[in-house]
Design a protein around this motif. Structure first.
Motif, PDB file in Angstrom:
ATOM      1  N   ASN A 118     -26.026   6.871 -15.711  1.00  0.00           N
ATOM      2  CA  ASN A 118     -25.371   6.572 -14.588  1.00  0.00           C
ATOM      3  C   ASN A 118     -24.636   6.840 -13.465  1.00  0.00           C
ATOM      4  N   CYS A 119     -24.611   7.766 -13.605  1.00  0.00           N
ATOM      5  CA  CYS A 119     -23.941   8.747 -12.467  1.00  0.00           C
ATOM      6  C   CYS A 119     -24.685   8.652 -11.605  1.00  0.00           C
ATOM      7  N   CYS A 120     -24.197   8.943 -10.338  1.00  0.00           N
ATOM      8  CA  CYS A 120     -24.529  10.182  -8.425  1.00  0.00           C
ATOM      9  C   CYS A 120     -25.112   8.973  -8.085  1.00  0.00           C
ATOM     10  N   LYS A 121     -24.317   7.738  -8.232  1.00  0.00           N
ATOM     11  CA  LYS A 121     -24.528   7.021  -7.185  1.00  0.00           C
ATOM     12  C   LYS A 121     -23.863   6.602  -5.976  1.00  0.00           C
ATOM     13  N   GLY A 122     -22.966   7.494  -5.641  1.00  0.00           N
ATOM     14  CA  GLY A 122     -21.833   7.819  -4.306  1.00  0.00           C
ATOM     15  C   GLY A 122     -20.865   6.921  -4.054  1.00  0.00           C
ATOM     16  N   GLY A 123     -20.748   6.258  -5.886  1.00  0.00           N
ATOM     17  CA  GLY A 123     -19.406   4.859  -5.999  1.00  0.00           C
ATOM     18  C   GLY A 123     -20.020   3.933  -5.628  1.00  0.00           C
ATOM     19  N   VAL A 124     -20.956   2.940  -5.103  1.00  0.00           N
ATOM     20  CA  VAL A 124     -21.807   1.689  -4.637  1.00  0.00           C
ATOM     21  C   VAL A 124     -21.316   1.071  -6.101  1.00  0.00           C
ATOM     22  N   LEU A 125     -20.594   0.553  -6.384  1.00  0.00           N
ATOM     23  CA  LEU A 125     -20.179   0.052  -7.847  1.00  0.00           C
ATOM     24  C   LEU A 125     -20.188  -1.742  -7.911  1.00  0.00           C
ATOM     25  N   SER A 126     -21.834  -2.134  -8.326  1.00  0.00           N
ATOM     26  CA  SER A 126     -21.908  -3.066  -8.219  1.00  0.00           C
ATOM     27  C   SER A 126     -20.712  -4.663  -9.270  1.00  0.00           C
ATOM     28  N   ALA A 127     -20.968  -6.066  -8.832  1.00  0.00           N
ATOM     29  CA  ALA A 127     -20.238  -6.770  -9.533  1.00  0.00           C
ATOM     30  C   ALA A 127     -21.144  -7.307 -10.324  1.00  0.00           C
ATOM     31  N   TRP A 128     -20.746  -7.547 -11.538  1.00  0.00           N
ATOM     32  CA  TRP A 128     -21.353  -8.093 -12.699  1.00  0.00           C
ATOM     33  C   TRP A 128     -22.586  -8.978 -12.634  1.00  0.00           C
ATOM     34  N   GLY A 129     -22.131 -10.202 -11.791  1.00  0.00           N
ATOM     35  CA  GLY A 129     -23.022 -11.199 -12.020  1.00  0.00           C
ATOM     36  C   GLY A 129     -24.131 -11.045 -10.602  1.00  0.00           C
ATOM     37  N   GLN A 130     -23.711  -9.917 -10.008  1.00  0.00           N
ATOM     38  CA  GLN A 130     -24.775  -9.555  -8.788  1.00  0.00           C
ATOM     39  C   GLN A 130     -25.518  -8.856  -9.854  1.00  0.00           C
ATOM     40  N   ASP A 131     -25.735  -7.636 -10.265  1.00  0.00           N
ATOM     41  CA  ASP A 131     -26.582  -6.950 -10.961  1.00  0.00           C
ATOM     42  C   ASP A 131     -25.581  -5.776 -12.123  1.00  0.00           C
ATOM     43  N   PRO A 132     -25.725  -6.543 -13.189  1.00  0.00           N
ATOM     44  CA  PRO A 132     -25.194  -5.753 -14.388  1.00  0.00           C
ATOM     45  C   PRO A 132     -25.374  -4.791 -14.767  1.00  0.00           C
ATOM     46  N   SER A 133     -27.216  -3.182 -14.583  1.00  0.00           N
ATOM     47  CA  SER A 133     -27.454  -2.253 -14.776  1.00  0.00           C
ATOM     48  C   SER A 133     -26.907  -1.453 -13.369  1.00  0.00           C
ATOM     49  N   THR A 134     -26.346  -2.378 -12.396  1.00  0.00           N
ATOM     50  CA  THR A 134     -25.347  -1.217 -11.529  1.00  0.00           C
ATOM     51  C   THR A 134     -24.185  -1.323 -11.615  1.00  0.00           C
ATOM     52  N   ALA A 135     -23.422  -2.328 -12.295  1.00  0.00           N
ATOM     53  CA  ALA A 135     -21.741  -2.741 -12.476  1.00  0.00           C
ATOM     54  C   ALA A 135     -21.704  -1.396 -13.212  1.00  0.00           C
ATOM     55  N   VAL A 136     -21.842  -0.536 -13.838  1.00  0.00           N
ATOM     56  CA  VAL A 136     -21.636   0.646 -14.264  1.00  0.00           C
ATOM     57  C   VAL A 136     -21.472   2.407 -13.996  1.00  0.00           C
ATOM     58  N   SER A 137     -20.426   3.478 -13.871  1.00  0.00           N
ATOM     59  CA  SER A 137     -20.638   4.199 -13.464  1.00  0.00           C
ATOM     60  C   SER A 137     -20.081   5.304 -14.696  1.00  0.00           C
ATOM     61  N   SER A 138     -20.754   6.316 -14.742  1.00  0.00           N
ATOM     62  CA  SER A 138     -20.439   7.499 -15.721  1.00  0.00           C
ATOM     63  C   SER A 138     -20.111   8.766 -15.410  1.00  0.00           C
ATOM     64  N   PHE A 139     -19.088   9.348 -16.235  1.00  0.00           N
ATOM     65  CA  PHE A 139     -19.012  10.990 -16.121  1.00  0.00           C
ATOM     66  C   PHE A 139     -18.659  11.405 -16.967  1.00  0.00           C
TER      67      PHE A 139
END
Length: 366
Positions: free
Chosen positions: A131-152
């Protein structure tokens, strides 16, 4: 500028276990349209090293309609002792700090208050993490849960300590546009001017001087349905609103029949009430507001079925009760400037169409 504060408090009990998980969660100040929204930072110790440990750090955005826009999130904290970060995977520190006391093998970051940012897409696989390396655009949970998480992942060393003990970091701070407001725990700052350059954001000169305008237009009144057009206009020359969200509350949203041009999802904050909807742009079609002025707009129409027991167009009922753009609540016009519409007479309704079509009634306040 929305500014929130968060302090975890120092964990004073030393932990000497093989596996340790800490979750720092913040519930934003109570919002009736998103009563359970929060941002959670998880600090997960995966293994021990001779002088420290390896930790996986995960940021979850559980807010329903507040997301982090470009340039993305920045996560910082304060070390409890003299910890250093030997290596990082999936993110990088913005500053190395003073590592002059180390010779040969130099740590990735020696700052007492390190700050980390997400890596951009396309980095080599040996630098990536889940869940890394997306440039930081962290989605809202209601919009897209799969992209509402970031890890390192971090490799942490405790200077001068070789036993397996750990004190958790404190004073976590998350920076990023569009993350929410009024939290008691997690620090969130929205500051486009700071990120875009010196001075205030450059706005097109309009009478309302707001960066975004939301326009609600009652188009047609049928016997069993009515039709509404919603337009969003960007007046900020320095801001591209990426993956924006529009949230509106209206009593008739429990009978939305069809939405054109926007993606739509009902937000049911309470099981017995369905009067709130979230709208956002369709991918690769209208998911960005990329320029200011006449051509910097997106729009959609929706068809709503009338509830004959409760439906009326009198005294402003045709307009929403609340409107949020990217999590910021819009400023409504004074009640006395709302147009008054007839309840059923089609002929009289048409005489008001010119007034309605030019009536921009919502301005976003940031």
């Amino acid at each position: 500028m929305a500014r929130l504060g968060f302090r975890t408090g120092e964990m004073r009990t030393l932990v000497s276990v093989l596996f340790f998980l800490a979750i720092f969660s913040c519930a934003a100040a109570y919002d009736p349209l998103d009563p359970n929204g929060n941002i959670t930072v998880k600090w997960d110790i995966m293994s021990w090293t001779p002088d420290g440990y390896v930790a996986a750090v995960t940021v979850n955005n559980f807010q329903m309609y507040r997301h982090i826009m470009s340039p993305g999130w920045t996560l910082g904290w304060t070390w409890a002792r003299r910890e250093v970060i030997w290596a990082a995977v999936g993110a990088e520190a913005t500053e190395q700090g003073d590592c002059s006391r180390f010779k040969g093998n130099v740590p990735h970051c020696c700052k007492k208050t390190p700050t980390f940012v997400d890596l951009l897409p396309g980095v080599p696989y040996n630098q990536q993490f889940t869940n890394c390396c997306k440039g930081g655009v962290l989605s809202a949970w209601g919009q897209d849960p799969s992209t509402a998480v970031s890890s390192f992942q971090l490799s942490v060393g405790s200077a001068g300590t070789t036993n397996r003990t750990v004190r958790l970091p404190r004073n976590f701070t998350l920076l990023g546009p569009g993350t929410g407001s009024d939290s008691k725990m997690l620090s969130v700052v929205e500051d486009d001017a700071k990120r875009k350059g010196n001075g205030l954001p450059l706005l097109q000169c309009t009478r309302h001087m707001c960066p975004v305008r939301v326009h609600w237009h009652v188009m047609l009144n049928y016997k069993e349905y009515w039709r509404v057009k919603v337009s969003i206009t960007n007046f900020n020359y320095q801001m591209n609103y990426t993956h924006w969200t529009l949230v509106m509350q209206h009593p008739n949203f429990n009978n939305v029949t069809q939405v054109f041009s926007f993606d739509y999802k009902p937000l049911i904050a309470y099981s017995s009430i369905n009067d709130t909807g979230m709208f956002y742009g369709m991918k690769f079609f209208n998911d960005r507001l990329v320029q200011a002025g006449e051509f910097g707009f997106v729009q959609s129409e929706m068809l709503l079925q009338k509830d004959k027991n409760t439906f009326t167009l009198r005294e402003g009922w045709a307009f929403p009760r609340k409107v949020y753009f990217n999590g910021d609540e819009c400023q409504f016009p004074p009640p006395d400037v709302y147009p008054f519409l007839p309840n059923s007479a089609q002929k009289i309704l048409l005489s008001f169409s010119a007034l309605i079509s030019s009536f921009f009634f919502l301005f976003i306040a940031i």
